[in-house]
Write a protein that holds these residues in place. Structure first.
Motif, PDB file in Angstrom:
ATOM      1  N   ALA A 156       0.849  -1.190   0.000  1.00 20.13           N
ATOM      2  CA  ALA A 156       0.000   0.000   0.000  1.00 20.13           C
ATOM      3  C   ALA A 156       0.886   1.242   0.000  1.00 20.13           C
ATOM      4  N   PRO A 157       0.513   2.273  -0.749  1.00 21.48           N
ATOM      5  CA  PRO A 157       1.394   3.452  -0.899  1.00 21.48           C
ATOM      6  C   PRO A 157       1.850   4.071   0.422  1.00 21.48           C
ATOM      7  N   GLY A 158       1.027   4.023   1.447  1.00 18.76           N
ATOM      8  CA  GLY A 158       1.403   4.633   2.716  1.00 18.76           C
ATOM      9  C   GLY A 158       2.012   3.678   3.720  1.00 18.76           C
ATOM     10  N   TYR A 159       2.276   2.435   3.323  1.00 19.81           N
ATOM     11  CA  TYR A 159       2.756   1.387   4.241  1.00 19.81           C
ATOM     12  C   TYR A 159       4.278   1.347   4.146  1.00 19.81           C
ATOM     13  N   ARG A 160       4.939   2.170   4.951  1.00 22.06           N
ATOM     14  CA  ARG A 160       6.374   2.395   4.800  1.00 22.06           C
ATOM     15  C   ARG A 160       7.210   1.140   5.009  1.00 22.06           C
ATOM     16  N   ILE A 161       6.948   0.377   6.071  1.00 18.85           N
ATOM     17  CA  ILE A 161       7.794  -0.782   6.359  1.00 18.85           C
ATOM     18  C   ILE A 161       7.633  -1.842   5.263  1.00 18.85           C
ATOM     19  N   ALA A 162       6.428  -1.935   4.679  1.00 18.49           N
ATOM     20  CA  ALA A 162       6.231  -2.885   3.581  1.00 18.49           C
ATOM     21  C   ALA A 162       7.086  -2.490   2.378  1.00 18.49           C
ATOM     22  N   LYS A 163       7.202  -1.190   2.127  1.00 21.95           N
ATOM     23  CA  LYS A 163       8.048  -0.735   1.027  1.00 21.95           C
ATOM     24  C   LYS A 163       9.527  -1.010   1.325  1.00 21.95           C
ATOM     25  N   GLU A 164       9.900  -0.885   2.580  1.00 29.32           N
ATOM     26  CA  GLU A 164      11.282  -1.206   2.971  1.00 29.32           C
ATOM     27  C   GLU A 164      11.578  -2.683   2.699  1.00 29.32           C
ATOM     28  N   ILE A 165      10.612  -3.529   2.994  1.00 26.87           N
ATOM     29  CA  ILE A 165      10.808  -4.973   2.785  1.00 26.87           C
ATOM     30  C   ILE A 165      10.960  -5.271   1.290  1.00 26.87           C
ATOM     31  N   ILE A 166      10.146  -4.637   0.457  1.00 25.43           N
ATOM     32  CA  ILE A 166      10.284  -4.821  -0.992  1.00 25.43           C
ATOM     33  C   ILE A 166      11.680  -4.416  -1.457  1.00 25.43           C
ATOM     34  N   ALA A 167      12.152  -3.276  -0.967  1.00 19.71           N
ATOM     35  CA  ALA A 167      13.484  -2.805  -1.364  1.00 19.71           C
ATOM     36  C   ALA A 167      14.569  -3.778  -0.927  1.00 19.71           C
ATOM     37  N   LEU A 168      14.404  -4.360   0.265  1.00 17.53           N
ATOM     38  CA  LEU A 168      15.390  -5.317   0.746  1.00 17.53           C
ATOM     39  C   LEU A 168      15.370  -6.604  -0.083  1.00 17.53           C
ATOM     40  N   ILE A 169      14.189  -7.078  -0.433  1.00 16.25           N
ATOM     41  CA  ILE A 169      14.107  -8.271  -1.292  1.00 16.25           C
ATOM     42  C   ILE A 169      14.841  -8.009  -2.607  1.00 16.25           C
ATOM     43  N   ASN A 170      14.590  -6.863  -3.205  1.00 17.06           N
ATOM     44  CA  ASN A 170      15.248  -6.542  -4.475  1.00 17.06           C
ATOM     45  C   ASN A 170      16.749  -6.386  -4.317  1.00 17.06           C
ATOM     46  N   ALA A 171      17.184  -5.822  -3.180  1.00 24.77           N
ATOM     47  CA  ALA A 171      18.619  -5.669  -2.940  1.00 24.77           C
ATOM     48  C   ALA A 171      19.289  -7.025  -2.765  1.00 24.77           C
ATOM     49  N   VAL A 172      18.644  -7.914  -2.028  1.00 25.66           N
ATOM     50  CA  VAL A 172      19.181  -9.267  -1.860  1.00 25.66           C
ATOM     51  C   VAL A 172      19.234  -9.969  -3.217  1.00 25.66           C
ATOM     52  N   GLY A 173      18.178  -9.819  -3.999  1.00 23.55           N
ATOM     53  CA  GLY A 173      18.158 -10.445  -5.314  1.00 23.55           C
ATOM     54  C   GLY A 173      19.268  -9.942  -6.212  1.00 23.55           C
ATOM     55  N   LYS A 174      19.488  -8.640  -6.206  1.00 21.92           N
ATOM     56  CA  LYS A 174      20.548  -8.063  -7.045  1.00 21.92           C
ATOM     57  C   LYS A 174      21.915  -8.617  -6.660  1.00 21.92           C
ATOM     58  N   THR A 175      22.164  -8.724  -5.349  1.00 24.65           N
ATOM     59  CA  THR A 175      23.462  -9.227  -4.878  1.00 24.65           C
ATOM     60  C   THR A 175      23.626 -10.708  -5.199  1.00 24.65           C
ATOM     61  N   VAL A 176      22.631 -11.494  -4.859  1.00 23.21           N
ATOM     62  CA  VAL A 176      22.708 -12.945  -5.048  1.00 23.21           C
ATOM     63  C   VAL A 176      22.826 -13.294  -6.524  1.00 23.21           C
ATOM     64  N   ASN A 177      22.011 -12.640  -7.350  1.00 23.10           N
ATOM     65  CA  ASN A 177      21.989 -12.971  -8.776  1.00 23.10           C
ATOM     66  C   ASN A 177      23.299 -12.620  -9.481  1.00 23.10           C
ATOM     67  N   ASN A 178      24.057 -11.688  -8.898  1.00 23.18           N
ATOM     68  CA  ASN A 178      25.306 -11.264  -9.532  1.00 23.18           C
ATOM     69  C   ASN A 178      26.560 -11.802  -8.839  1.00 23.18           C
ATOM     70  N   ASP A 179      26.377 -12.696  -7.885  1.00 24.18           N
ATOM     71  CA  ASP A 179      27.508 -13.272  -7.162  1.00 24.18           C
ATOM     72  C   ASP A 179      27.909 -14.577  -7.843  1.00 24.18           C
ATOM     73  N   PRO A 180      29.085 -14.640  -8.442  1.00 27.49           N
ATOM     74  CA  PRO A 180      29.492 -15.868  -9.163  1.00 27.49           C
ATOM     75  C   PRO A 180      29.604 -17.082  -8.257  1.00 27.49           C
TER      76      PRO A 180
END
Length: 861
Positions: free
Chosen positions: A639-663
């Motif tokens: 939800a647009p005003g649900y700040r912690i939920a947006k933080e969790i989405i950003a963390l999932i994407n950050a973990v994905g970016k790191t994991v997917n690019n780690d040989p």
């Protein structure tokens, strides 16, 4: 060889061309689809104008030339899609008219389904399926040099819902049409639906969902049937011509609700029900005098103000203006819908004393509950009924479905706002409450605490109206949406009411339509089922999937089942590559968690599992070759005003970016989070899934329907005993479900004992290493503060006990890996999930509603 004259306009000129078309087959060679039941229809149904390839081509070209005003040579893909849709809908319209005439003739009781959300999905494929026209259309388009696949991709999905609530409403109206039960679905035609999600640097960004930008061929506007809806003002008392003291509402302003009708076809049974969505417009949209004076903005102010009501789904309500707009939306659509029932659906001289025999208004959660005082106002103030007579009618005309166990999700409106916007309705609510409390006082003399607990009006934290209480008092029935949810609804959420009215409470476990969520979305599995069972009768009788059980032990069938799953993975990988530029391996387990982003659903627990596997490889605790290859797929909007939920989405994407690019882990761990998850993507993602993540904290999920879709499509579930997971596990068997975590009583006990997430963190070395890796900045380019809010939330509060269930979840994931290592046995388990999921058809849900609540008969065509 046929020659078709193709005429149209291009840049103001009439363009005529001749198109030579070679028939692929003579007319007589197009067989009727296998009927799914006696009376099953095909394109050859006598009511349908299109039966053959020739007739389809003529209908398509008529729509293109005279509806869109273009020649085939000059037409855009959108022109072609709209012409196609309008040609296909011709085969539904005659049946629609026949259905409406039959309903008026019979005057049978019908369902008026009131829902603020409808997640319909794309309409073209559903219409083709319902009419049996797919082969005719495909061959006709091919003869014209066009592709059905390319044109179906042109359709924009109407995002008129936020998640399960809207998807459920869409499933229910589909089932009622398929079962030939009269129903009108009522809702709002949001100009902008649920926002379109994009990611910028991993963070969710919301954009408007312009689903109507290119037109919508599936709707029928009827401005001549617009309904006027009033707001604000005051009330006054007067004496009527019979000497009775009455009350009238003197509103301050009004808007009009314009109905847009949508066809809801049954599956090859000739029935077409109606979905009626309301769009707001100003009663005085344009002031020419002000415009001519040069104040152009003020000249259209009334139009802008009115149209805001149906502008966007769930406006942000953290401001007073947002709260007011939400209440305006809710009252707007129910006021339109009730007026429509009384003045347009019922016969002209209908005796309203018999209204409960003619319609049941089903309240889909608390959003439409303001309909209760609105019906009372119509009956008492406008129709002149006595209060007691009107109240007796109202109590029989409504039923309430509760979709939550979270107190914050049970709507509460401040008395101040209600009095400002709907003063007469507030008076009616006060009177309902006064009469009800007199009854409670007589039943429990001297128990003032119980009176305060059961009052519709609460004084804390501010004087407010509890809409769930109003719905419970006025409703003929109150139902939860899964066995556990209904039990907790009775015992924890509304215990005083269930003790007072034990027979009023019942359960109807949710269901999903097999037409969209297996027949359309998983054609490979559907074909395998049909070949195995011998006919398509299972599409409308999902319990027939039980006949697949013996085949779970057949090696040849298991191999075919695996081939279907592999093909679905290939399809999904291609979709994500094209749609999102995501590269997905296809020879690994697909571990999927798709649902609205909310803390109680515990996407963080899934994320901790991924980071744990990654940390174990980095630290050398586990050799990379010993890690089972997996692709972790997420889909979620916050939800647009649900700040912690947006933080969790950003963390999932950050973990994905790191994991997917780690040989070090490539080929073993892949994380994918495609943006803007919707029904269209779900139809490709769910059939490809191996593992379904249903890991909400026990006692928090009402039901879930994604869990049902995954099981029906052959994914195994890892989950808590929560919502409909309980019934899924009971039906598919403990051996075919990966259960973990605390039960609901254990959750309550853990909280009561003073849960300390820091203690869990300190006493579990692997959990500590996992969280410390996130906190170190490893996934944020060394920035330790970037995801500090997520870490602080977990260690400081962990309101939904993700850390408490962490160890049990990891142990269950080890069981998953052991089972997946045996492909043959995993296939057997998956087949049994499919075979035992027939209970979760929305057709069965409708039977339960009809038997327990509505008592609405089917009407044969």
């Amino acid at each position: 060889m046929r020659r078709i004259l193709v005429a149209g306009a291009h840049r103001g000129l009439i363009v005529v061309s001749v198109l030579a078309v070679t028939d692929a087959k003579p007319q007589s060679s197009y067989p009727s689809p296998r009927p799914t039941s006696p009376g099953g229809l095909s394109p050859y149904d006598k009511d349908a104008p299109i039966h053959t390839v020739d007739e389809f081509i003529n209908g398509f070209m008529d729509e293109l030339n005279f509806g869109r005003g273009v020649s085939l040579a000059r037409s855009s893909r959108n022109d072609q899609y709209i012409a196609l849709s309008k040609a296909v809908r011709q085969n539904l319209q005659a049946r629609w008219m026949k259905t409406l005439a039959r309903q008026y003739e019979e005057q049978a009781k019908s369902v008026a389904y009131l829902s603020a959300e409808y997640l319909l999905g794309r309409q073209l494929d559903n219409a083709l399926l319902a009419t049996g026209m797919t082969d005719v259309v495909e061959e006709g388009l091919d003869a014209l040099g066009l592709s059905l696949d390319r044109l179906r991709a042109q359709e924009t999905e109407p995002g008129l819902g936020n998640g399960g609530l809207g998807r459920l409403a869409a499933c229910f109206v589909d089932s009622l049409a398929t079962m030939s039960v009269p129903c009108i679905g009522y809702g709002i035609r949001y100009e902008y639906g649920i926002f379109r999600q994009e990611f910028e640097d991993g963070w969710q960004v919301e954009h408007s969902d312009r689903w109507l930008a290119l037109g919508n061929p599936w709707e029928f506007p009827h401005p001549e049937h617009a309904v006027t809806v009033h707001f604000g003002g005051s009330t006054e008392t007067y004496t009527d011509d019979r000497g009775r003291e009455r009350t009238r509402w003197l509103p301050a302003w009004d808007v009009q609700g314009v109905p847009y009708n949508y066809m809801v076809p049954g599956y090859r049974n000739g029935r077409v029900n109606t979905l009626r969505l309301w769009s707001a417009r100003a009663t005085r949209a344009f002031d020419l005098r002000i415009f001519n004076a040069g104040d152009y903005v003020e000249a259209v102010r009334a139009q802008t103000f009115a149209e805001n009501i149906s502008k966007v789904l769930y406006p942000e309500d953290s401001t007073p203006q947002g709260k007011e707009l939400r209440l305006q939306q809710q009252y707007f659509f129910v006021a339109c819908s009730l007026r429509d029932q009384l003045e347009n659906v019922l016969p002209k001289y209908f005796d309203l004393a018999n209204l409960p025999d003619r319609v049941i208004f089903q309240l889909n959660d608390t959003h439409p509950v303001i309909a209760i005082p609105e019906l009372m106002r119509l009956l008492v103030d406008e129709k002149g009924m006595e209060w007691d007579d009107a109240w007796a009618i109202t109590q029989k005309c409504f039923a309430y479905t509760c979709h939550t166990l979270l107190p914050e999700a049970l709507e509460v409106w401040s008395v101040e706002l209600l009095g400002k916007l709907l003063p007469r309705h507030l008076e009616i609510i006060y009177k309902i409450n006064e009469i009800f409390l007199d009854e409670v006082r007589a039943a429990y003399p001297g128990d003032e605490i119980k009176l305060r607990r059961m009052s519709i009006i609460t004084d804390h934290p501010e004087r407010s109206v509890r809409m769930a209480y109003l719905a419970t008092i006025a409703g003929s029935k109150v139902n939860g949406v899964a066995a556990l949810h209904s039990e907790l609804l009775r015992d924890k959420v509304l215990p005083d009411f269930s003790a007072y009215w034990p027979d009023k409470f019942t359960n109807v476990t949710n269901g999903i339509t097999p037409r969209r969520f297996i027949r359309l979305s998983n054609p490979g599995l559907s074909d395998l089922i049909t070949q195995t069972l011998g006919d398509e009768g299972w599409v409308t009788d999902l319990e027939r999937l039980r006949e697949l059980e013996p085949h779970a032990d057949d090696p040849a069938f298991r191999e075919k089942f695996r081939q279907v799953k592999a093909a679905n993975k290939q399809t999904l990988a291609q979709v994500l590559s094209t749609r999102d530029n995501i590269t997905l391996p296809t020879d690994v387990m697909y571990d999927v968690m798709v649902k609205r982003l909310h803390e109680y659903k515990r996407q963080t627990l899934k994320l901790l599992h991924i980071v744990t596997l990654y940390e174990q490889i980095l630290s050398g605790k586990v050799a990379v070759e010993d890690v089972m290859p997996r692709a972790f797929l997420f889909g979620a909007k916050a939800a647009p005003g649900y700040r912690i939920a947006k933080e969790i989405i950003a963390l999932i994407n950050a973990v994905g970016k790191t994991v997917n690019n780690d040989p070090q882990v490539q080929g073993r761990l892949t994380v994918a989070f495609p943006a803007n998850y919707n029904v269209t993507l779900a139809e490709r993602l769910i059939p490809a899934a191996d593992l379904s993540e249903q890991i909400s904290l026990a006692g928090k999920e009402a039901s879930g329907t994604g869990n049902m879709k995954f099981a029906l499509n052959g994914a195994l579930t890892i989950g808590t005993d929560d919502g409909a997971n309980v019934e899924i596990r009971q039906l598919v068997g403990d051996d075919n479900f990966f259960l973990f975590g605390m039960l609901e009583p254990e959750v309550e006990a853990t909280i009561a004992e003073g849960y300390s997430p820091v203690s869990v963190y300190e006493n579990n070395p692997q959990l500590k290493a996992t969280i410390d890796l996130i906190a170190s900045g490893h996934f944020s380019d060394g920035d330790r503060n970037r995801f500090e809010p997520v870490i602080s939330n977990l260690l400081g509060e962990d309101r939904f006990l993700a850390l408490a269930d962490y160890a049990a979840y990891l142990e269950a994931q080890q069981r998953v890996e052991a089972a997946y290592a045996d492909p043959d046995d995993w296939s057997r388990k998956a087949i049994l999930n499919v075979a035992r999921s027939g209970f979760f058809s929305s057709d069965r849900s409708m039977v339960d509603y009809i038997d327990r609540i509505w008592h609405t008969p089917a009407i044969t065509q």
